[in-house]
Enzyme design. Structure first.
Site, short mmCIF file in Angstrom:
data_model
loop_
_atom_site.label_atom_id
_atom_site.label_comp_id
_atom_site.label_asym_id
_atom_site.label_seq_id
_atom_site.Cartn_x
_atom_site.Cartn_y
_atom_site.Cartn_z
N CYS A 1 29.49 49.96 46.48
CA CYS A 1 30.11 51.03 45.70
C CYS A 1 29.71 52.40 46.27
O CYS A 1 30.15 52.77 47.34
CB CYS A 1 29.77 50.89 44.22
SG CYS A 1 30.88 51.83 43.15
N HIS B 1 31.46 45.43 43.01
CA HIS B 1 30.07 45.04 42.69
C HIS B 1 29.93 43.51 42.76
O HIS B 1 30.27 42.81 41.80
CB HIS B 1 29.69 45.53 41.30
CG HIS B 1 29.51 47.01 41.22
ND1 HIS B 1 28.30 47.62 41.50
CD2 HIS B 1 30.38 48.00 40.92
CE1 HIS B 1 28.43 48.94 41.36
NE2 HIS B 1 29.70 49.19 41.01
N GLU C 1 27.27 41.85 42.58
CA GLU C 1 26.10 41.40 41.83
C GLU C 1 26.39 41.08 40.37
O GLU C 1 25.56 40.44 39.70
CB GLU C 1 24.99 42.47 41.89
CG GLU C 1 25.27 43.76 41.13
CD GLU C 1 26.07 44.79 41.89
OE1 GLU C 1 26.07 45.96 41.50
OE2 GLU C 1 26.71 44.42 42.91
#
Length: 542
Positions: A79, A187, A189
């Site tokens: 990001c 993202h 994660e």
């Protein structure tokens, strides 16, 4: 530990999730503020640049020297980290026509090792106001989404990193001296990026060459050896709470120095029913050298007249420090010989169960004003104790602490315990604390927790407990009118406690527990169930 990944934090709300995802791949990682200096030690295998609430075009936007980093190790920007990478190399970043937040579908434009085995139209999670409008010269587009033209990219000409066994970990063109450099606008994660963990695995293993040897067994071996070296001939004093963190930390220290660890377990009068006796017995069975201090009455006296939650917390915390200091000084006198005092071999260390979220939440990313909170475990020591810290769990998340606890053979009932607040039942009794109210709540809470365990529900919730409300209501028991207290039951599901949803416990279970409490705890005639989530509510009521 032989290798690690460094995560540079630019202030993203998701930085902890990056670390957790890396750890789940059995790779050790460490989070540091982006402005902190670090060394490119041999065990450093790669760097991840986190997201950020900033725009890369802000005047005081966080910045790092990505060009220097890729001369030493592979780098992945996520990001903001991807936007910073693009801008640093001459690309163009600007405001999106529409802020993209939520699910998106990934369209692969090129086969590459970082997207190996990732499906076409794999769901990813976006959260950004800026977009990369133009890639720098020498970079290649790897993926787009329906609304974002540049969702993943790489620096085209880089050299491959080879693993220790000589196998090539990247199929990139070995034309320059730089290591691989990647950027992801999404993202990977977060939970909603369905194959995000696979993408991170590709970066960690196939690009950085990590061997995935970060395990509980290795942690125990390495930590015990490090503790022996750190502590030497000194002794350690430690406050124990009966919780997972302090127990696992104590067992590790005990493995290293045996009875040179002196534990202190204080009964503050607001523990759960029979907890003081049960925990002391468990410590004894584990071979720990722990002294139990019955200080119930001192705490009740200190809490008299206090109704404000913060006042109750401060009263308990302040008195606990006083009692701990009193007992620590006694231990120093008992355990040190004149020769030890002369040679500095007495008690010189304070053991603590500090875990990684405590440390992360106390780090400043953009200066002192941005510190999330000053955590009690990392806020410093009473100076006149003259003790240094020993914190064997400082780099572990809660789930990792539990894995280490299992590896150490700690009883399941202690390893799997729900989090329990430091001020104990004092912040689950709304209003003034009295010994009578504590007894009422202990009995109700005991029946609730026992019911969860008996019905195999305890492991399905993150945290559960009963709250005694400062409310009395009319009831009827037999032919008699009653006017008694109300209990609220709380149970939440969560991954890390930062956000939580109320647990959807079976109606039949709740009905049975309500009957159990009302029929067996004289003084309670009404039971409620809290269906609030965090946010906007909190897990605890005070």
């Amino acid at each position: 530990m032989n290798e690690k990944i460094l995560i540079l934090d630019f202030g993203s709300q998701y930085t902890q999730l990056i670390a957790r995802a890396v750890r789940e791949a059995n790779v050790f990682c460490e989070i540091i503020p982006y402005q902190k200096t670090f060394e490119f030690e041999p065990r450093l295998k790669g760097i991840i640049l986190s997201g950020s609430p900033f725009s890369v075009n802000d005047e005081n936007a966080p910045d790092v020297n990505v060009k220097e980093y890729i001369s030493k190790v592979p780098v992945l920007g996520i990001c903001y980290g991807a936007q910073l990478t693009a801008k640093r190399f001459g690309g163009r970043v600007g405001k999106s026509n529409k802020r993209e937040y939520g699910r998106a579908l990934l369209h692969k434009q090129k086969d590459d090792v970082i997207l190996k085995d990732v499906m076409e139209k794999s769901q990813v999670w976006m959260s950004h106001a800026d977009s990369i409008l133009e890639l720098p010269k020498g970079f290649e587009l790897l993926a787009t989404t329906e609304t974002i033209p540049i969702a993943a990219f790489m620096k085209s000409e880089v050299r491959s990193r080879r693993s220790e066994n000589g196998s090539q970990s990247s199929d990139l063109i070995p034309h320059t001296s730089d290591f691989p450099l990647y950027g992801l606008q999404f993202h990977p994660e977060v939970y909603h990026s369905v194959e995000g963990k696979k993408i991170l695995h590709n970066f960690l293993v196939n690009i950085c060459g990590c061997s995935q040897d970060w395990t509980a067994a290795h942690f125990v071996t390495d930590t015990v050896a490090a503790l022996k070296k750190q502590i030497g001939k000194r002794k350690v004093v430690m406050a124990l709470s009966g919780g997972v963190d302090s127990t696992v930390a104590a067992i590790l220290i005990h493995r290293a120095i045996g009875d040179h660890l002196y534990g202190i377990f204080v009964d503050n009068g607001v523990l759960r029913k029979n907890e003081f006796e049960t925990v002391l017995k468990t410590y004894e069975q584990s071979g720990l050298n722990v002294k139990g201090i019955d200080a119930k009455q001192r705490f009740y006296d200190a809490l008299t007249g206090k109704t404000d939650p913060e006042e109750k917390r401060k009263a308990i915390g302040s008195l606990f420090i006083d009692i701990f200091q009193e007992e620590a000084k006694k231990i120093v006198q008992w355990s040190m010989t004149p020769l030890e005092i002369t040679h500095g071999e007495g008690i010189g260390l304070l053991g603590q169960g500090t875990i990684y979220p405590d440390v992360i939440e106390s780090m400043s990313v953009h200066g002192p004003s941005q510190t999330i909170k000053s955590h009690h475990n990392v806020g410093g020591l009473p100076e006149h104790l003259h003790l240094d810290l020993v914190e064997p769990l400082r780099f572990l998340f809660k789930d990792e602490v539990r894995k280490v606890g299992r590896e150490l053979g700690i009883p399941p009932e202690m390893v799997e315990r729900h989090p329990f607040p430091g001020p104990g039942l004092a912040i689950r009794i709304l209003g003034e604390i009295t010994e009578k109210k504590v007894r009422l709540l202990q009995e109700a809470d005991h029946l609730y927790i026992k019911g969860l365990k008996d019905n195999n529900l305890y492991a399905t919730v993150w945290q559960a407990g009963a709250i005694l409300l400062p409310v009395k209501s009319v009831g009827v028991m037999g032919d008699e009118r009653t006017y008694e207290y109300t209990i609220a039951l709380r149970a939440v599901t969560s991954i890390d406690g930062m956000t939580a949803d109320w647990a959807h416990l079976p109606y039949e279970f709740l009905a049975n527990i309500s009957n159990e409490i009302i029929n067996n705890v004289k003084g309670i005639n009404r039971v409620l169930y809290d269906i609030s989530s965090k946010p906007p509510a909190t897990i605890e009521w005070e």
